[in-house]
Design an enzyme around this catalytic site. Structure first.
Site, PDB file in Angstrom:
ATOM      1  N   ASP A 316       0.856  -1.153  -0.184  1.00  0.00           N
ATOM      2  CA  ASP A 316      -0.032  -0.169  -0.166  1.00  0.00           C
ATOM      3  C   ASP A 316       0.949   1.288   0.159  1.00  0.00           C
ATOM      4  OD1 ASP A 316      -2.589   1.248   0.483  1.00  0.00           O
ATOM      5  OD2 ASP A 316      -1.708   1.807   2.400  1.00  0.00           O
ATOM      6  N   GLU A 369       0.855  -0.331  -5.339  1.00  0.00           N
ATOM      7  CA  GLU A 369       0.593   1.188  -5.370  1.00  0.00           C
ATOM      8  C   GLU A 369       1.140   2.076  -5.730  1.00  0.00           C
ATOM      9  OE1 GLU A 369      -2.987   3.022  -4.087  1.00  0.00           O
ATOM     10  OE2 GLU A 369      -1.540   2.265  -2.128  1.00  0.00           O
TER      11      GLU A 369
END
Length: 648
Positions: A316, A369
């Protein structure tokens, strides 16, 4: 009260383990730190180990000593900042915390950073737990995982938030074991290859969706025990589904029992408050400069791969890691020692993370990401890359969603939003994600982003999914997208499954299932996903009519399909496109079929190409192009035969 046993603190941990931990290269730190069932001099009990270098004292407290800190004082190992204690007679299931006396003589109770299990929120104690109970049955999957997850294989990911996929009638959560039946059946029937779970590490606040963590080594107790989550993963593997887990090494929440100011000082976070604070999220950043934090995080990645058989980690907020000022609101920009914006320590950590993970598990995926032009995110570290296997293509997502929301008369002036991605489509190994981030906080669901009246919304969404499946790159769709959830995602309630009572949503579910299966069965759509030879434009320039056409190609000669996307509501009969060879072409897929809820503008019979050069191709043919639709043609063969139009 349970007793301690006299044994030298230096014999509880090896000098090698201590050295590696403080060097930042103890990549199995979960075997060393935390609470472990142990036997010393024939006596069974629990060994506790915690890193708190600035604490004046540390005690283990729990029900076994009435949460009093005087009886079970931990011993500090010389100058290492590591505290240890063996408590005889303790067993699995004991609740505990660390009672830390800070440098300013304050007392804080901290959950174990390395705990394997925790109390159900809002309670916050750690639980002594063994992870050796479960007997895995996924040997076949694990043996062949590398081939199944190769870059030249299809990847279609179903992103799931376990707390809101389905709920029981009383509003309670399904357990991991209950989800193993219903969720896996649903995902399989819809043709996905992987499930991606939003973070399931222990977190105090349901509405953080798991992205603000207190227990990095503790699978959340909301849905059951660690072995129950293992069972869910095992069942996925036995049914041929890979499992990807969201992982959050960028920041952590400030709850008092968590990692923040663990020993009364900034420990897991940087000392500099400008670098420690994440005002946008109300969290602390990790300090990648500290070797012990590197050991903590790299070990945590390996923990999920080693013990839970996870097939990939979606990392993330990588942009927030590798840039000092990304998502920061400081009035004075932070600079590195060279005067730049890059977080040099985070970049080194990221490279070490990926190198280490692939050393132990070369057949898994590390997915970034990352939403900036940072180069070589998916290049090997030996080639100055970050070393990920995939990167989310947020540029494509932003462009195509901006385009698809436009009214039809506005689209010709923004045609470049459909085509720009092909200038960089092969610069990285991309995943195209329509994730939860696109469907919350007033952004609307994908269906409700579509302009126009009801039939146009559904037609636009079918077209969007078709474009997704034919564009180079792997695919990800958030739960509910398969049946065209109309409202944006509501994390406190289950998906709107009642929509399947309506024919339009039934038809859309049938469409998405059919499209997914077509994608998996059509090798040219994924064999060369990351190779420019796998794509060729036919015509990217027909902006006035809102049509683009291109070919996707496989590895073998003649393995290709012709894709035509019409982003206008007009039907085009006798629309000419160039094709590479002479012969019959068959429409293999059409989003406008009536069974999908479309108007039925299809090419029912095979179409004969002509020796008429067009669109830089030696041959061409005339087709019917459906409104707000995608149609896909393949060359006619003996196996793929259908009558050629009499007029051809």
């Amino acid at each position: 009260m349970e007793g301690t046993i006299e044994k030298s603190k230096n014999n509880l941990l090896s000098e090698v383990d201590l050295y590696l931990f403080h060097e930042g290269t103890q990549y199995k730190a979960y075997n060393m730190m935390g609470a472990h069932l142990d036997k010393i001099e024939g006596v069974e009990g629990v060994r506790f180990t915690v890193w708190a270098p600035n604490a004046l004292s540390v005690s283990v407290v729990g029900d076994f000593n009435h949460w009093e800190g005087s009886g079970h004082q931990m011993e500090r190992i010389h100058q290492s900042g590591i505290w240890v204690l063996f408590i005889a007679g303790l067993s699995e299931g004991e609740l505990y915390k660390y009672r830390v006396r800070t440098p300013d003589n304050q007392i804080v109770l901290k959950a174990d950073p390395y705990a394997f299990y925790s109390e159900v929120r809002p309670n916050t104690a750690s639980i002594v737990y063994s992870l050796n109970k479960y007997q895995w049955q996924d040997q076949k999957w694990m043996k062949h995982r590398g081939k199944k997850q190769a870059l030249d294989k299809p990847m279609l990911i179903y992103e799931v938030h376990l707390g809101s996929w389905r709920k029981k009638t009383d509003g309670s959560f399904y357990t991991y074991r209950e989800l193993a039946g219903e969720l896996i059946e649903h995902v399989l029937s819809n043709g996905y290859t992987h499930i991606e779970f939003m973070p399931i590490m222990e977190h105090p606040f349901d509405r953080s969706w798991g992205y603000q963590i207190t227990g990095y080594y503790s699978v959340t107790s909301r849905f059951g025990k660690p072995e129950d989550f293992m069972y869910l993963i095992d069942q996925c593997h036995q049914n041929g589904l890979g499992v990807i887990l969201d992982w959050v090494p960028v920041h952590f929440c400030k709850d008092e029992h968590g990692l923040g100011k663990f020993d009364g000082t900034p420990l897991y976070e940087p000392i500099d408050p400008l670098r420690a604070e994440r005002p946008h999220w109300g969290t602390y950043s990790f300090d990648y400069e500290k070797p012990e934090v590197n050991s903590f995080l790299v070990s945590n990645a390996l923990f999920w791969l080693d013990l839970f058989h996870i097939d990939g980690l979606r990392v993330d907020a990588v942009s927030s890691m590798i840039y000092l000022n990304h998502d920061q609101s400081s009035p004075v920009p932070i600079k590195n020692k060279n005067g730049g914006d890059e977080n040099l320590e985070a970049v080194r950590f990221t490279k070490r993370l990926n190198e280490t993970v692939y050393k132990y598990h070369p057949d898994i995926h590390m997915i970034a990401e990352e939403a900036t032009p940072w180069p070589k995110v998916t290049a090997p570290t030996t080639q100055e890359g970050l070393g990920f296997s995939y990167k989310w293509n947020m540029g494509w997502v932003n462009d195509v969603l901006r385009y698809i929301r436009l009214e039809e008369n506005e689209r010709p002036d923004h045609h470049h939003l459909l085509t720009f991605s092909f200038f960089y489509a092969f610069s990285e190994h991309f995943i195209l994600p329509f994730s939860h981030d696109e469907m919350v906080y007033g952004k609307r669901s994908l269906l409700n982003k579509m302009p126009g009246e009801y039939w146009k919304k559904f037609a636009n969404l079918r077209l969007l999914y078709g474009y997704l499946m034919t564009h180079p790159g792997k695919k990800l769709l958030f739960m509910g997208s398969e049946f065209a959830q109309f409202d944006e995602w509501k994390d406190e309630r289950e998906l709107d499954w009642n929509l399947l009572d309506f024919e339009s949503h039934q038809n859309f579910l049938h469409y998405s299932r059919t499209l997914n299966q077509f994608y998996k069965n059509t090798r040219s759509l994924w064999r060369l996903d990351h190779d420019p030879n796998g794509f060729e434009w036919i015509n990217p320039h027909d902006s006035n009519q809102g049509v683009i056409s291109f070919m996707r190609k496989g590895k073998r000669k003649g393995d290709y399909c012709v894709v035509v996307c019409n982003f206008s509501s007009r039907v085009f009969h006798s629309y000419r496109i160039g094709v590479p060879s002479l012969g019959g072409y068959i429409e293999m897929f059409n989003s406008d079929k009536t069974e999908f809820g479309g108007s039925g503008q299809c090419n029912e019979n095979a179409i004969q190409s002509e020796k008429l050069p067009y669109n830089n191709q030696l041959f061409s043919m005339e087709i019917t192009v459906p409104p707000l639709g995608i149609t896909i043609f393949m060359k006619q063969t003996k196996k793929r035969g259908r009558q050629v139009n009499a007029s051809d």
